[in-house]
Design a protein around this motif. Sequence first.
Motif, short mmCIF file in Angstrom:
data_model
loop_
_atom_site.label_atom_id
_atom_site.label_comp_id
_atom_site.label_asym_id
_atom_site.label_seq_id
_atom_site.Cartn_x
_atom_site.Cartn_y
_atom_site.Cartn_z
N ILE A 1 2.30 -45.37 7.54
CA ILE A 1 1.07 -44.58 7.61
C ILE A 1 0.87 -43.76 6.33
CG2 ILE A 1 -0.19 -42.85 8.94
CD1 ILE A 1 0.24 -45.49 10.37
N TYR A 2 1.98 -43.29 5.78
CA TYR A 2 1.95 -42.46 4.57
C TYR A 2 3.14 -42.86 3.71
CZ TYR A 2 2.34 -38.29 1.63
OH TYR A 2 2.43 -37.45 0.55
N PRO A 3 3.00 -42.93 2.40
CA PRO A 3 1.88 -42.49 1.56
C PRO A 3 0.69 -43.46 1.53
CG PRO A 3 3.64 -43.36 0.21
CD PRO A 3 4.17 -43.32 1.61
N GLN A 4 0.87 -44.66 2.08
CA GLN A 4 -0.26 -45.57 2.19
C GLN A 4 -0.06 -46.45 3.42
OE1 GLN A 4 -0.50 -48.39 -1.06
NE2 GLN A 4 1.71 -48.40 -1.35
N THR A 5 -1.15 -46.99 3.93
CA THR A 5 -1.08 -47.85 5.12
C THR A 5 -0.75 -49.27 4.71
OG1 THR A 5 -2.70 -46.46 6.25
CG2 THR A 5 -2.31 -48.65 7.15
N GLU A 6 0.36 -49.79 5.23
CA GLU A 6 0.81 -51.13 4.90
C GLU A 6 1.88 -51.57 5.88
OE1 GLU A 6 3.03 -51.42 1.25
OE2 GLU A 6 3.77 -49.36 1.43
N LEU A 7 2.14 -52.88 5.93
CA LEU A 7 3.25 -53.39 6.72
C LEU A 7 4.53 -53.16 5.94
CD1 LEU A 7 1.76 -56.76 8.04
CD2 LEU A 7 2.03 -54.60 9.30
N LEU A 8 5.45 -52.39 6.51
CA LEU A 8 6.68 -52.02 5.80
C LEU A 8 7.78 -51.77 6.82
CD1 LEU A 8 7.86 -51.38 2.95
CD2 LEU A 8 7.39 -48.97 3.47
N TYR A 9 8.87 -52.51 6.72
CA TYR A 9 9.96 -52.38 7.68
C TYR A 9 11.00 -51.37 7.20
CZ TYR A 9 14.05 -53.36 10.52
OH TYR A 9 15.13 -53.22 11.34
N GLN A 10 11.37 -50.45 8.08
CA GLN A 10 12.46 -49.51 7.86
C GLN A 10 13.14 -49.25 9.20
OE1 GLN A 10 11.19 -46.35 4.68
NE2 GLN A 10 9.41 -46.68 5.99
N HIS A 11 14.39 -48.80 9.18
CA HIS A 11 15.04 -48.52 10.46
C HIS A 11 16.18 -47.52 10.30
CE1 HIS A 11 18.07 -51.86 9.53
NE2 HIS A 11 18.82 -50.81 9.78
N THR A 12 16.59 -46.95 11.44
CA THR A 12 17.80 -46.15 11.54
C THR A 12 18.53 -46.58 12.81
OG1 THR A 12 16.76 -44.36 12.80
CG2 THR A 12 16.75 -44.18 10.39
N ILE A 13 19.86 -46.53 12.76
CA ILE A 13 20.70 -46.83 13.92
C ILE A 13 21.70 -45.68 14.07
CG2 ILE A 13 22.34 -48.44 14.98
CD1 ILE A 13 21.13 -50.64 13.23
N SER A 14 21.81 -45.13 15.27
CA SER A 14 22.68 -43.98 15.50
C SER A 14 23.64 -44.22 16.64
CB SER A 14 21.85 -42.73 15.80
OG SER A 14 21.00 -42.40 14.74
N PHE A 15 24.89 -43.78 16.45
CA PHE A 15 25.86 -43.68 17.54
C PHE A 15 25.69 -42.30 18.14
CE2 PHE A 15 30.24 -42.30 18.79
CZ PHE A 15 30.29 -43.05 19.96
N ASP A 16 25.26 -42.25 19.42
CA ASP A 16 24.76 -41.01 20.01
C ASP A 16 25.69 -40.48 21.08
OD1 ASP A 16 22.69 -39.14 19.86
OD2 ASP A 16 21.74 -39.93 21.66
N LEU A 17 25.89 -39.16 21.11
CA LEU A 17 26.65 -38.45 22.13
C LEU A 17 25.66 -37.59 22.90
CD1 LEU A 17 29.61 -37.36 19.84
CD2 LEU A 17 29.46 -39.41 21.24
N LEU A 18 25.44 -37.89 24.17
CA LEU A 18 24.31 -37.36 24.92
C LEU A 18 24.77 -36.60 26.16
CD1 LEU A 18 21.19 -37.34 25.67
CD2 LEU A 18 21.64 -39.53 26.81
N TRP A 19 24.12 -35.45 26.41
CA TRP A 19 24.30 -34.69 27.64
C TRP A 19 22.98 -34.68 28.40
CZ3 TRP A 19 26.78 -33.66 23.23
CH2 TRP A 19 28.15 -33.43 23.28
N LYS A 20 23.04 -35.00 29.70
CA LYS A 20 21.86 -34.93 30.56
C LYS A 20 22.04 -33.80 31.56
CE LYS A 20 20.50 -39.82 30.31
NZ LYS A 20 19.97 -40.96 31.08
N ILE A 21 21.07 -32.91 31.57
CA ILE A 21 21.10 -31.76 32.49
C ILE A 21 20.08 -32.02 33.59
CG2 ILE A 21 20.85 -29.27 32.70
CD1 ILE A 21 21.41 -29.13 29.67
N GLN A 22 20.55 -32.20 34.82
CA GLN A 22 19.66 -32.51 35.93
C GLN A 22 18.94 -31.25 36.40
OE1 GLN A 22 22.10 -34.40 38.88
NE2 GLN A 22 22.10 -36.37 37.85
N ILE A 23 17.65 -31.40 36.64
CA ILE A 23 16.83 -30.28 37.12
C ILE A 23 16.34 -30.61 38.54
CG2 ILE A 23 14.75 -28.94 36.73
CD1 ILE A 23 15.02 -29.49 33.79
#
Length: 313
Positions: free
Chosen positions: A291-313
């Motif tokens: 979308i920025y700096p210009q509109t075009e087809l452009l592939y990028q990515h990130t991959i993360s190893f995630d440590l997650l806490w879920k708090i139930q409400i």
Amino acid sequence: MKKLLIASLLLCLTSCATITNSRTYPLKVNTNTQNASVKVHDSVYKLPTEVEVKRSNKPLKVTLTYDTITRDYTIKSKLMSKSSLDNIIFLGLYPEALLVDILTKKGYYYGDELFLDIYDSLPEVKRIVSGKKYIANEKNSFNVDISVPYANIFLLQPESEGVKKGAGFFGLTLGAEYFYKKNKYVKLNIGAISNFPIPFPVPLINDGEVETLVSLYSTFTDNYQLNRFSLGYGISYSFYRWDYDFGDDNYTNQKDKSVKGHGIGLSFNTYYRVGKCFHIGFVYNSTFVSIYPQTELLYQHTISFDLLWKIQI
């Protein structure tokens, strides 16, 4: 460099349990008979009670007395899983920090509650209730999520700079989940990740060239949960930033570079629950349309190893 080595050494000699745990802690004790008492550390308490016990790697001996009957129990000690997880997340020095927990004995405990069952045919077996049990989510329930993307991989294409690849550590995300079915939920998430060069947080002094990759993102996913596993898919909106600092040794006086970009793409995640509220998993965020700096087809990515806490409400 000297300051970095000193800071690293101090972290190696500490651990979360050593810092936060005391040498004793309150242990709740109860039984399924009336007018009973328990003997712990040569002291006698009327049940139910709360006993201050000393952390140790040795078994805890307790004696239950009711009517005219006396029964001996042995409660085995174990390492606190919480301290192990904290050492992994906040220090990145799990083997060294866990060794400190063992040597100081502050990483051991006998559980949060001890229930002495008079109908147990094997009184030598420990009876430990460690906190609240996991409660499955019901329809129309909510969770609040907090996670640490501990390790991250980047593939970016900053404008006029070509493909930039990198990997590093640390980040933070916040999210909210709504269960529209018992095993299906939607999730809104915002987060930030970086390529911090070492797996534990200490100040760094860099004299040479430094390349920094950062991503801020928001995702909206539909998720399916099956027992301990979950799988999610949806859309993402990502903000990328690539910086290149030529450092203090920049004898050619080259100008530092900084390129930003925004994009829309897909998001996928998968997690495995290992405790009441703790999950480990992977998150893949991509952009296909810049979308920025210009509109075009452009592939990028990130991959993360995630440590997650879920708090139930």
